[in-house]
Design a protein around this motif. Structure first.
Motif, PDB file in Angstrom:
ATOM      1  N   PRO A 211       0.821  -1.211   0.000  1.00 46.99           N
ATOM      2  CA  PRO A 211       0.000   0.000   0.000  1.00 46.99           C
ATOM      3  C   PRO A 211       0.854   1.259   0.000  1.00 46.99           C
TER       4      PRO A 211
ATOM      5  N   ILE B  96       0.697   5.364   0.952  1.00 40.02           N
ATOM      6  CA  ILE B  96      -0.087   6.339   1.696  1.00 40.02           C
ATOM      7  C   ILE B  96      -0.126   7.669   0.951  1.00 40.02           C
TER       8      ILE B  96
ATOM      9  N   TYR C 183      -5.334   4.016   4.340  1.00 39.86           N
ATOM     10  CA  TYR C 183      -4.046   3.311   4.291  1.00 39.86           C
ATOM     11  C   TYR C 183      -4.065   2.109   5.235  1.00 39.86           C
TER      12      TYR C 183
END
Length: 542
Positions: free
Chosen positions: A6, A8, A315
């Motif tokens: 992921p 952010i 996030y």
């Protein structure tokens, strides 16, 4: 785990926490999000139980429990928390020495004992737990069911009681910040168990962390000055927050939240498989927004605070999906988000079912099922294709597109009234934050000379007590004179003055008895007027 970690959004690095994180970033190999979450967890503990966010369902305490999820050796979890801790220790020296606890107890009795030992009577004092061996804690905590029970109560600041034949402990208003480090496989294992779905571990906010850069071992820059400035700014924000009772959400901001922020989170956790791991994403968005506001020394949450909170919560949800691919409900959860984003990108025109089928490779039955779960998608009957008079097409519209425009118009009309009532303190930090984002310097921070003056004032607090004016003023006031004259000593002195004046006049005029008797009244009158004039002179002169 999935292949892509992921990422952010920069919107998350907002306010004082964002500025401190940006300033510390050149001096650490830890990820920025790991530094910021550690810093916010400590700050949430320091400000205590006092400030809460008012919602329609009651008050929400501002405690943050962050979990840094990263691989051993390359996650740099300890590095991220370490530099944040240095700032906390410099900003809140007494708190860091007395209320920072290494390791979260893995038994219910150990946990409540730790809180009770620091409590005043039964009222808890705030604590910041740093658990760098979160993998062992998660494993050990399975043996004692009370750990989960007490943690759930502590998250909501509810009274914790532990009574056995040997112990009778009670802690009211527990308030703790938590920073925990775990490896992905261990977090995945415990999060998939009963404690996660039962509500214990889903009270934590997991964020994926990994090494951000490689710094020289012996020639890296010294972070001392950056930490020093950051600590002073954090202390300022912490002292302000401790004076706040309630953090509010203005009406126009609440409307934006309902139309913009809430639907995004609800869409991401719309499936049962995903929601059990991120059940408190909404609650965390409110807590984070409150912390962002307090860090800027405001007691009102702004739309920008919610933007940052949303970025951090999203996030965290992506971290869960990355670490727990099975929690993403295979294609179901990801398709729900994809459908929503695809329809939203089309704007007011929306999308046809055929466009969605082809773009996302989804079946008609699956699309109907997903849309039924999404409150943000509206199905509207359109005109027949190309005016052929055939069956009208079904168009899918993103409801938030129209609501947001109406909300913005309302905000423009109502904003002037709200701004005029808003304290100047709550406006200044937002204005100051603009130039800060353009430079790495801590522009909103006080200068060294200003801090030296504040430190000197704090260390010499007894000095203001001897105020000469306040002590001397009553001795010349009319009230003090009257009080003195009404006392035995004052009456005796006045009598002596009158008798002396009478004796002098009697000796000079040698009056008869009748004359002397008649002269007593004016003598007393002159004596009284002279006395009043004497004590009133300072007031007239003033």
């Amino acid at each position: 785990m999935q292949s892509n970690a992921p990422v952010i959004s920069n919107e998350a690095f907002h306010g004082l926490f964002g500025r401190i994180t940006d300033a510390l970033d050149p001096y650490t190999e830890g990820s920025k999000v790991g530094v910021m979450v550690s810093l916010m967890s400590a700050y949430s503990a320091y400000i205590g139980y006092g400030p809460t966010v008012e919602t329609g369902k009651g008050s929400s305490p501002l405690a943050l429990w962050g979990v840094l999820v990263g691989r051993s050796g390359v996650g740099r979890k300890g590095t991220a928390t370490g530099i944040a801790r240095r700032v906390v220790e410099a900003a809140f020296a007494s708190f860091a020495e007395e209320s920072v606890v290494e390791g979260l107890p893995a038994t219910g009795l150990g946990f409540i004992t730790e809180l009770a030992d620091r409590a005043e009577g039964t009222l808890a004092n705030p604590v910041w737990f740093i658990e760098e061996e979160g993998d062992a804690l998660l494993s050990n905590a399975r043996r004692d069911a009370k750990v989960g029970v007490y943690l759930r109560k502590a998250f909501d600041a509810q009274t914790i009681a532990h009574k056995t034949k040997m112990d009778d402990l009670r802690v009211r208003r527990p308030h703790l910040g938590l920073t925990m480090h775990v490896q992905p496989r261990n977090w995945a294992a415990v999060a998939g168990g009963k404690d996660a779905t039962g509500g214990t571990w889903n009270r934590l906010l997991p964020v994926w962390v990994q090494q951000s850069k490689t710094l020289p071992v012996f020639e890296s820059s010294d972070a001392h000055e950056a930490i020093r400035q950051a600590a002073r700014a954090l202390r300022q924000a912490g002292d302000y927050a401790r004076q706040v009772d309630t953090v509010t959400v203005p009406r126009h901001v609440a409307r934006v939240f309902e139309a913009k922020h809430r639907p995004i989170v609800e869409a991401m956790i719309s499936t049962e498989a995903m929601s059990q791991y991120a059940e408190r994403a909404m609650a965390y968005m409110i807590r984070l927004a409150g912390l962002f506001a307090l860090s800027e020394r405001r007691d009102e949450i702004s739309e920008r605070d919610f933007d940052a909170a949303l970025a951090l919560v999203c996030y965290s949800i992506e971290t869960i999906a990355y670490v727990l691919p099975e929690a993403e409900a295979s294609e179901e959860a990801s398709l729900a988000v994809k459908v929503e984003n695809f329809v939203r990108e089309a704007g007011p025109e929306g999308r046809t079912a055929t466009e969605i089928y082809r773009a996302l490779n989804i079946k008609a039955a699956d699309l109907r099922e997903l849309v039924a779960q999404l409150d943000t998608i509206e199905v509207v009957k359109g005109h027949s294709a190309k005016g052929t008079g055939g069956r009208p097409s079904m168009r899918y519209h993103y409801v938030d597109s129209q609501v947001s425009e109406e909300t913005i118009e309302l905000d423009l009309e109502e904003a002037p009234e709200i701004v005029t009532e808003e304290p100047a303190e709550s406006v200044i930090p937002e204005e100051e934050a603009v130039p800060v984002a353009e430079t790495p310097a801590f522009l909103p921070f006080l200068s060294d000379d200003e801090w030296d003056e504040i430190d000197a004032a704090e260390s010499n607090t007894p000095e203001p007590e001897p105020v000469a004016q306040a002590v001397e003023e009553p001795t010349v006031s009319e009230e003090a004179v009257k009080a003195f004259l009404s006392s035995p000593a004052g009456a005796e002195m006045l009598q002596e003055i009158l008798m002396s004046m009478m004796a002098k006049q009697a000796a000079a005029a040698a009056p008869t008895a009748g004359t002397a008797t008649k002269a007593k009244a004016p003598r007393r009158s002159r004596a009284k007027s002279n006395t009043e004039a004497l004590f009133q002179a300072p007031e007239v002169a003033a």
